[in-house]
Design a protein around this motif. Structure first.
Motif, PDB file in Angstrom:
ATOM      1  N   ASP A  88      86.412  72.220  21.476  1.00 11.10           N
ATOM      2  CA  ASP A  88      85.668  71.057  21.271  1.00 11.10           C
ATOM      3  C   ASP A  88      84.188  70.938  22.106  1.00 11.10           C
ATOM      4  OD1 ASP A  88      87.743  70.129  19.696  1.00 11.10           O
ATOM      5  OD2 ASP A  88      88.506  68.677  21.032  1.00 11.10           O
ATOM      6  N   LEU A  89      84.504  71.643  23.471  1.00 12.24           N
ATOM      7  CA  LEU A  89      83.379  71.629  24.216  1.00 12.24           C
ATOM      8  C   LEU A  89      82.189  72.469  23.549  1.00 12.24           C
ATOM      9  CD1 LEU A  89      85.079  72.267  27.666  1.00 12.24           C
ATOM     10  CD2 LEU A  89      83.834  70.121  26.783  1.00 12.24           C
ATOM     11  N   TYR A  90      82.573  73.794  22.973  1.00 15.48           N
ATOM     12  CA  TYR A  90      81.717  74.573  22.367  1.00 15.48           C
ATOM     13  C   TYR A  90      81.047  74.010  21.034  1.00 15.48           C
ATOM     14  CZ  TYR A  90      83.517  78.356  24.984  1.00 15.48           C
ATOM     15  OH  TYR A  90      83.734  79.315  26.041  1.00 15.48           O
ATOM     16  N   GLU A  91      81.893  72.935  20.185  1.00 17.98           N
ATOM     17  CA  GLU A  91      81.153  72.286  19.115  1.00 17.98           C
ATOM     18  C   GLU A  91      80.419  71.177  19.572  1.00 17.98           C
ATOM     19  OE1 GLU A  91      84.657  70.745  17.229  1.00 17.98           O
ATOM     20  OE2 GLU A  91      85.404  72.846  16.273  1.00 17.98           O
ATOM     21  N   ALA A  92      80.701  70.688  20.807  1.00 17.43           N
ATOM     22  CA  ALA A  92      79.573  69.550  21.176  1.00 17.43           C
ATOM     23  C   ALA A  92      78.197  70.185  21.960  1.00 17.43           C
ATOM     24  CB  ALA A  92      80.595  68.624  22.568  1.00 17.43           C
ATOM     25  N   ALA A  93      78.567  71.169  22.363  1.00 13.84           N
ATOM     26  CA  ALA A  93      77.129  72.021  22.924  1.00 13.84           C
ATOM     27  C   ALA A  93      76.336  72.496  21.672  1.00 13.84           C
ATOM     28  CB  ALA A  93      77.834  73.308  23.652  1.00 13.84           C
ATOM     29  N   THR A  94      77.305  72.942  20.565  1.00 23.62           N
ATOM     30  CA  THR A  94      76.218  73.333  19.428  1.00 23.62           C
ATOM     31  C   THR A  94      75.846  72.017  18.664  1.00 23.62           C
ATOM     32  OG1 THR A  94      78.044  74.867  19.061  1.00 23.62           O
ATOM     33  CG2 THR A  94      76.362  74.461  17.086  1.00 23.62           C
ATOM     34  N   ILE A  95      76.078  70.962  18.768  1.00 26.37           N
ATOM     35  CA  ILE A  95      75.588  69.719  18.204  1.00 26.37           C
ATOM     36  C   ILE A  95      74.555  69.248  19.018  1.00 26.37           C
ATOM     37  CG2 ILE A  95      76.041  67.401  17.667  1.00 26.37           C
ATOM     38  CD1 ILE A  95      78.967  68.202  16.765  1.00 26.37           C
ATOM     39  N   GLN A 103      75.826  78.063  26.235  1.00 24.61           N
ATOM     40  CA  GLN A 103      77.231  78.130  26.273  1.00 24.61           C
ATOM     41  C   GLN A 103      77.786  78.611  27.024  1.00 24.61           C
ATOM     42  OE1 GLN A 103      78.533  77.798  22.137  1.00 24.61           O
ATOM     43  NE2 GLN A 103      76.935  76.654  21.469  1.00 24.61           N
ATOM     44  N   PHE A 104      77.504  80.006  27.105  1.00 25.34           N
ATOM     45  CA  PHE A 104      78.453  80.906  27.854  1.00 25.34           C
ATOM     46  C   PHE A 104      78.126  80.702  29.484  1.00 25.34           C
ATOM     47  CE2 PHE A 104      78.072  84.941  30.645  1.00 25.34           C
ATOM     48  CZ  PHE A 104      79.672  85.402  30.477  1.00 25.34           C
ATOM     49  N   PHE A 105      76.871  80.329  29.925  1.00 22.24           N
ATOM     50  CA  PHE A 105      76.771  80.113  31.331  1.00 22.24           C
ATOM     51  C   PHE A 105      77.356  78.679  31.740  1.00 22.24           C
ATOM     52  CE2 PHE A 105      73.626  83.705  30.840  1.00 22.24           C
ATOM     53  CZ  PHE A 105      74.141  84.571  31.752  1.00 22.24           C
ATOM     54  N   SER A 106      77.304  77.885  30.947  1.00 19.06           N
ATOM     55  CA  SER A 106      77.553  76.455  31.310  1.00 19.06           C
ATOM     56  C   SER A 106      79.098  75.986  30.867  1.00 19.06           C
ATOM     57  CB  SER A 106      76.667  75.366  30.380  1.00 19.06           C
ATOM     58  OG  SER A 106      75.416  75.555  30.884  1.00 19.06           O
ATOM     59  N   ILE A 107      79.489  76.680  29.924  1.00 17.28           N
ATOM     60  CA  ILE A 107      80.870  76.140  29.360  1.00 17.28           C
ATOM     61  C   ILE A 107      81.929  77.344  29.589  1.00 17.28           C
ATOM     62  CG2 ILE A 107      82.370  75.809  27.382  1.00 17.28           C
ATOM     63  CD1 ILE A 107      79.954  74.465  26.094  1.00 17.28           C
ATOM     64  N   THR A 108      81.427  78.751  29.441  1.00 14.59           N
ATOM     65  CA  THR A 108      82.610  80.025  29.608  1.00 14.59           C
ATOM     66  C   THR A 108      82.725  80.084  30.845  1.00 14.59           C
ATOM     67  OG1 THR A 108      82.064  80.275  27.339  1.00 14.59           O
ATOM     68  CG2 THR A 108      83.352  81.983  28.608  1.00 14.59           C
ATOM     69  N   LEU A 109      81.492  80.535  31.546  1.00  9.38           N
ATOM     70  CA  LEU A 109      81.463  81.182  33.003  1.00  9.38           C
ATOM     71  C   LEU A 109      82.141  80.249  33.938  1.00  9.38           C
ATOM     72  CD1 LEU A 109      80.710  83.725  34.151  1.00  9.38           C
ATOM     73  CD2 LEU A 109      78.658  82.903  34.703  1.00  9.38           C
ATOM     74  N   PRO A 110      81.942  79.009  34.223  1.00  7.58           N
ATOM     75  CA  PRO A 110      82.449  78.261  35.164  1.00  7.58           C
ATOM     76  C   PRO A 110      83.999  78.221  35.408  1.00  7.58           C
ATOM     77  CG  PRO A 110      80.326  76.922  34.346  1.00  7.58           C
ATOM     78  CD  PRO A 110      80.884  78.314  33.476  1.00  7.58           C
ATOM     79  N   PRO A 111      84.841  78.160  34.278  1.00  2.97           N
ATOM     80  CA  PRO A 111      86.098  77.993  34.514  1.00  2.97           C
ATOM     81  C   PRO A 111      86.846  79.556  34.706  1.00  2.97           C
ATOM     82  CG  PRO A 111      85.679  76.944  32.506  1.00  2.97           C
ATOM     83  CD  PRO A 111      84.355  77.647  33.035  1.00  2.97           C
TER      84      PRO A 111
END
Length: 196
Positions: A88-95, A103-111
């Motif tokens: 859902d985070l990726y879908e929200a970021a795409t919207i 998306q990679f640096f803000s959603i994928t990398l931190p976790p």
């Protein structure tokens, strides 16, 4: 992805293979006289490489062996990390208009920071404790030019070759301190920006 469990098993297989067996197989690949790679080089008209005699090439041979052994282990760990991130985070970021790199640096990398820290520290410790691979490939002296002599192999030679147990113990303590310092530096570097 189809057959993903099969691929995971294939990538992880080198890690569960005996280190001695891996070193013997790589020794047959990187032999100076009758190695498979030198045979292939000579078949195409290139000069053979002194894998265990030249200080540079012995490091390359040991590095390739270690990379082959541990890449699958790290890959499995890195594959597990993104699976815990909700889609859902990726879908929200795409919207919201975020591109792939955002998306990679803000959603994928931190976790993935704890996973990166774990693999970097384990790789650092493992790299400083190399023993079996150079021992089997070039012997306990590190080869004729000592290009394959690692810190732990040197420690082993001082303790059991020269009977200098006190000196070997001091080397072991220094190795412990160096690993501790490198682990702390890795931890501070990877945890930067998290307020740690």
């Amino acid at each position: 992805m189809r057959f993903k469990d099969f691929y995971r098993a294939v990538y992880f297989l080198p890690n569960i293979t005996s280190i001695v067996a891996v070193a013997i197989i790589f020794g047959s690949f990187f032999g100076d006289q009758f190695g498979l790679i030198n045979g292939l080089l000579q078949a195409v008209g290139l000069p053979r490489i002194e894998w265990t005699s030249d200080p540079f090439w012995v490091k390359v041979a040991i590095s390739l062996m270690v990379i082959w052994r541990w890449t699958g282990y790290n890959a499995i760990i890195y594959l597990a990390g993104p699976q815990s991130i909700p889609h859902d985070l990726y879908e929200a970021a795409t919207i919201d208009g975020a591109n792939r790199s955002q998306q990679f640096f803000s959603i994928t990398l931190p976790p993935l920071r704890p996973i990166i820290l774990f693999t970097v520290i384990l790789s650092t410790i493992g790299g400083m404790q190399l023993f079996t691979e150079p021992l089997i490939l070039v012997g306990n002296t590190g080869g004729s030019t000592k290009g394959g002599l690692t810190l732990v192999l040197y420690l082993y030679n001082q303790a059991f070759g020269n009977q200098l147990f006190g000196y070997a113990s001091a080397i072991a303590w220094m190795l412990f301190l160096i690993i501790g310092v490198f682990s702390f530096i890795n931890w501070k570097f990877v945890s930067r920006g998290e307020g740690v």
